[in-house]
Every structure is written in C-alpha cells, then in structure tokens.
Scaffold this active site. Sequence first.
Site, PDB file in Angstrom:
ATOM      1  N   ARG A 169       0.559  -6.898  12.481  1.00 26.94           N
ATOM      2  CA  ARG A 169      -0.082  -6.303  13.659  1.00 26.94           C
ATOM      3  C   ARG A 169      -0.309  -7.354  14.743  1.00 26.94           C
ATOM      4  O   ARG A 169      -0.288  -7.040  15.942  1.00 26.94           O
ATOM      5  CB  ARG A 169      -1.397  -5.625  13.265  1.00 26.94           C
ATOM      6  CG  ARG A 169      -1.155  -4.356  12.455  1.00 26.94           C
ATOM      7  CD  ARG A 169      -2.392  -3.510  12.270  1.00 26.94           C
ATOM      8  NE  ARG A 169      -2.073  -2.327  11.452  1.00 26.94           N
ATOM      9  CZ  ARG A 169      -2.962  -1.415  11.096  1.00 26.94           C
ATOM     10  NH1 ARG A 169      -4.233  -1.525  11.468  1.00 26.94           N
ATOM     11  NH2 ARG A 169      -2.594  -0.376  10.367  1.00 26.94           N
ATOM     12  N   SER A 173     -10.653  -6.478   9.486  1.00 27.81           N
ATOM     13  CA  SER A 173     -11.828  -5.772   8.998  1.00 27.81           C
ATOM     14  C   SER A 173     -12.627  -6.786   8.200  1.00 27.81           C
ATOM     15  O   SER A 173     -12.109  -7.373   7.257  1.00 27.81           O
ATOM     16  CB  SER A 173     -11.358  -4.624   8.099  1.00 27.81           C
ATOM     17  OG  SER A 173     -12.406  -3.750   7.823  1.00 27.81           O
ATOM     18  N   GLU A 176      -6.950  -1.406  15.044  1.00 27.98           N
ATOM     19  CA  GLU A 176      -7.536  -2.321  14.078  1.00 27.98           C
ATOM     20  C   GLU A 176      -6.559  -3.434  13.697  1.00 27.98           C
ATOM     21  O   GLU A 176      -5.399  -3.181  13.385  1.00 27.98           O
ATOM     22  CB  GLU A 176      -7.929  -1.533  12.816  1.00 27.98           C
ATOM     23  CG  GLU A 176      -8.474  -2.427  11.728  1.00 27.98           C
ATOM     24  CD  GLU A 176      -8.733  -1.659  10.424  1.00 27.98           C
ATOM     25  OE1 GLU A 176      -8.842  -0.417  10.470  1.00 27.98           O
ATOM     26  OE2 GLU A 176      -8.818  -2.316   9.382  1.00 27.98           O
ATOM     27  N   ARG A 206       0.830  -1.209   0.000  1.00 27.72           N
ATOM     28  CA  ARG A 206       0.000   0.000   0.000  1.00 27.72           C
ATOM     29  C   ARG A 206       0.861   1.255   0.000  1.00 27.72           C
ATOM     30  O   ARG A 206       1.828   1.336   0.743  1.00 27.72           O
ATOM     31  CB  ARG A 206      -0.935   0.001   1.219  1.00 27.72           C
ATOM     32  CG  ARG A 206      -1.859  -1.207   1.191  1.00 27.72           C
ATOM     33  CD  ARG A 206      -2.887  -1.169   2.295  1.00 27.72           C
ATOM     34  NE  ARG A 206      -3.697  -2.388   2.216  1.00 27.72           N
ATOM     35  CZ  ARG A 206      -4.680  -2.708   3.056  1.00 27.72           C
ATOM     36  NH1 ARG A 206      -4.972  -1.872   4.042  1.00 27.72           N
ATOM     37  NH2 ARG A 206      -5.357  -3.813   2.915  1.00 27.72           N
ATOM     38  N   ARG A 242       1.979   0.616  10.390  1.00 30.85           N
ATOM     39  CA  ARG A 242       1.572   1.077   9.058  1.00 30.85           C
ATOM     40  C   ARG A 242       2.780   1.013   8.122  1.00 30.85           C
ATOM     41  O   ARG A 242       3.639   1.874   8.143  1.00 30.85           O
ATOM     42  CB  ARG A 242       1.052   2.517   9.157  1.00 30.85           C
ATOM     43  CG  ARG A 242       0.336   3.032   7.923  1.00 30.85           C
ATOM     44  CD  ARG A 242      -0.197   4.435   8.145  1.00 30.85           C
ATOM     45  NE  ARG A 242      -1.177   4.491   9.206  1.00 30.85           N
ATOM     46  CZ  ARG A 242      -2.470   4.227   9.045  1.00 30.85           C
ATOM     47  NH1 ARG A 242      -2.928   3.922   7.869  1.00 30.85           N
ATOM     48  NH2 ARG A 242      -3.293   4.290  10.058  1.00 30.85           N
TER      49      ARG A 242
END
Length: 429
Positions: free
Chosen positions: A393, A351, A348, A261, A276
Amino acid sequence: MHDLRTLRESFDDIRERLGARGADVQWDSLRKLIEERRAMTGQVEQLRHELKKGSDDVARLKREKQPAEAAIAAMKAVGERIAQGEAGLRQVEEALNDLAFRIPNLPHATVPAGKDSGSNTEVRRVGTPPRFSIPAKSHWELGESLGILDFDRAAKIAGARFAVLTGAGARLERALINFMLDLHTMRHGYREVLPPFMVNRPAMTGTGQLPKFEEDLFRLADEDYFLIPTAEVPVTNLHRDEILSESQLPIRYTAYTPCFRREAGSYGKDTKGLIRLHQFNKVELVAFTTPEKSYAELERLTTHAEAVLQQLGLHYRVMLLCTGDLGFSSAKTYDLEVWLPSQNQYREISSCSNFEGFQARRAGIRYKGTGGKKDARTEFVHTLNGSGLAVGRTLLAIMENYQQPDGSIAIPEALQPYMGGMERITKEG
RNA sequence: GGAGAGGUGGCCGAGUGGCCGAAGGCGGCGGUUUGCUAAACCGUUGUAGGGGCUAAAACCUCUACCGAGGGUUCAAAUCCCUCCCUCUCCGCCA
C-alpha cells in the site's frame, strides 16, 4: 482471553462494557459453565486429597507388615470416583474454553462508542495532498503502462488477488522494506527479527486469530501449519510461555514478512490493484511492556509508523477506531490512513493497537519485577503492535501521489539511496 | 528419509514404583561479617488453580505440574503406549 476469575467476579460488568462487541457470546451458558467448573474442581481436588492420604496409609501398613487389602480396596473406589469427576470436569472445561476464547477484548475507556467505521474519530491530519493539473491515474493504470505491475500474469500463475512486480517496481518494493527496517532499527530502537512465515496452531491461538477466524487463514493440507496473516503472530509468540524480567522491558521488535490472507467475505471489494491481495509484504512493529506504560507505548509506536509516511512525504490522517470497528483482540487502535488521489479518499495503511493483557494471557507472556520480594509479583505483560507500514500500500501510495503528467513516477528523496540513486521511474525500453 | 542419544525447577545436575515439588551445585533475593569490593557464612528462592483470611495484600491450606497426551497401579519423575522437540551420524538437498 479474559481472566476467568475476573470474568466470574465482574461478569455483568464485563458483559455490559462489551456491549455490541459481545453480541454473539453465549453469556448464560458461559456463566453456568464457570460456576460448574469451580464446583467440580473443588470436588475432584477433595477426592484426590483423600486418595493421596490413603495411599500413604497403604505404604505405611506395608512397611509395618500389616494387612492393607481393606485400604487398597477403599482407595480403588476413590480412584474410580476421581476418574468420573475428571471426565466431567474435562467436558466442562472444554466447553468453557470454547466460549471464553471467543470473547473479544474490552475496549479502553478512551475508545469512542459506535457501530462501525462511521463513528471513528479523526485525531490529526498531517501533510497536504498533492495537486494535479489532470485527473490522477490509478496505480494499476500507471503500473501497467510503465511495465512494472503485471496482474494478468499473476492471475495466470496464482489467481485473483495476486500481483507481480517487475523491474523498478520490484526494486521499489524492496527499497521500501529496507528503508522501513533501517528507520525502525537505527532511529527508533527496534530489534530486527526475521521469523518463520508459517506457524503452528498454538501460536495462532496465542495472538487471537484462532479459534474464531480460521476461515481467514491459509492452512497447509498435510500439516497443521498456517501461513501468517501478519508478523504479529510469530513475533508476539516469540515470548510465549515465558516469564520476562521487568528490566528487559520494553522489548521492541520490527520484522519484515509477507502476509497471507484468505480475504473471505470481501468479494467484490478492491478487486483491482494492490490494495487487497492474498499475499502482501509488511514491516511490523511489536512491543512488550508493563501495564503502566502500555498506553504511552501505543502513542510512541504510532508515531514510529507515522514517521515512515512523513519521511516519504505522504499525506495521511490518524483515526481512532470506535468500539464497533475495533479488532477482536484490541483494546485501542489507531489506524493510519494515507491519501490516495485516484480514489479521492484516505485508505488504511497501518493499524496500531494495544492489546493490553489479552494476548499475553492467551500466550502466557509474563514478567517479574526485579526489585525485592514485594516487587517480584509475576504479571502478564501488555502487548502492542502496528504496521510500519504495509509495503504494497505504501508503494501504491507513492505511485499515485508522485505521478507526473507524463506518466512517470518521481521517487521520494528518502528512498533514492535505496534505489541506487534513481530519481524517477519511466517506461522501460 | 535411515540409525542412535536425550528432554527434570532461572541454569547445571541427581533421582527406576511409596512423606520427591523433587538431593547437590550455580545464579537470584534477604542478612551477618567487611573501610570499599571480593570472599566466607546463615537464611530464602518455581508456576497455576481451588478454599480460608483480608479493604486489598501478606499469610494459611488443598490440588496440579519432572517435554505433551493416554495407560498400568491403592500409589508414577520413576513401568507401558502414542506424539512433539533437541542433539549426533548417514543420506538428500538451498
């Protein structure tokens, strides 16, 4: 992608239900284009009908050895009008698609209204956060002092927002991948898939990343290929332009892939640590099911993702995203948020979304009933997916939650078999 | 990278300019026969868009689709061009 007929027939209703989500949609142009397309399609088809019949006449005249010049001339004129009409229609359709592909999905009725993440609602909270006698250290502090995380060298070879895992850290990441895949395949009944990590433009369009979010993706310079931002893209597109049999459904896939990303627009956010990154590992869950069963499937899929956290003994909560926080393609999303003691907050880690027919319409994924004629209608499937889980994560959550006063990290019991029986990560000599 | 072959309906496979949306076979579905199964026989069987009818369907009708996109022609699955994909051989590599 919305069904254009439904969009035309319930235009104002959809516009209203989309509310703030549809704020940057050019509704008036859209309405005009839909009507134009309809009118022009009718005209062109009428002309084509004329041409077809005229050509048949020519064939008959020739067979009967009669002069056909007049008929040919007339059809030539019709042909020119068709060419004109088609050119116009093409323009309208292009403009229409351009607008229509940028309309987000409609939220499900059970999704709370709200502007941003502040209006998300907590559904449940599972487990308890660990207690520490001294302030919890961040995972990057722990990792660097244990010698299993190296951000400086990652920056040297790649840049900011990359990480290098070494030794027990690299092994722990690998163990997590295997643990998650085994859980989902052997306990939850998913079929394992190992897809390409880069895909073409139609695949990215099928799941909704394109055309609207191209700036979030890495694209190859010499080929029109994109690095996948999630396994959702290759795995959902596996059945692009297919008509599945209802008896095959539900189809449940799990896939490990790295995810890439750009993180454009997130400058300054989570610049330290593993939270991130431009590249991270993820084990994904993807499901294809019928419209009747998709919301039950969403609940089910969410519990499958939760099972990973439960087995690892990590404290988390389940959040129901409000309309304003919902992703572009999603109708309903649960986020799983894991407790991070160093930040004293939930972050988070998964999802889980039901896209209903939104992706299926874009990607042409349908199913057909297997019963008699009456059940044999072809309909779009509902697609779902969820992280199960984001591996990086998960790793950092384990580091922080299982840290010991001496700076070592205990390994959750469920993971020990995957670590060759290792029970604790200590500073390597 | 070099040389060659090929992409037609769920599958196999015909079709080189004019009722071809496409023969034939297999499969699927419905039926007849049958103690049951099998076989045989009859019928049926793609997708999308527009219009009509409808409460909605069913249905009727028009249009498009023979890898994709252009072109030639009154007319293209069929001729021409470009691209994509698959297969075989050689080279190169993991």
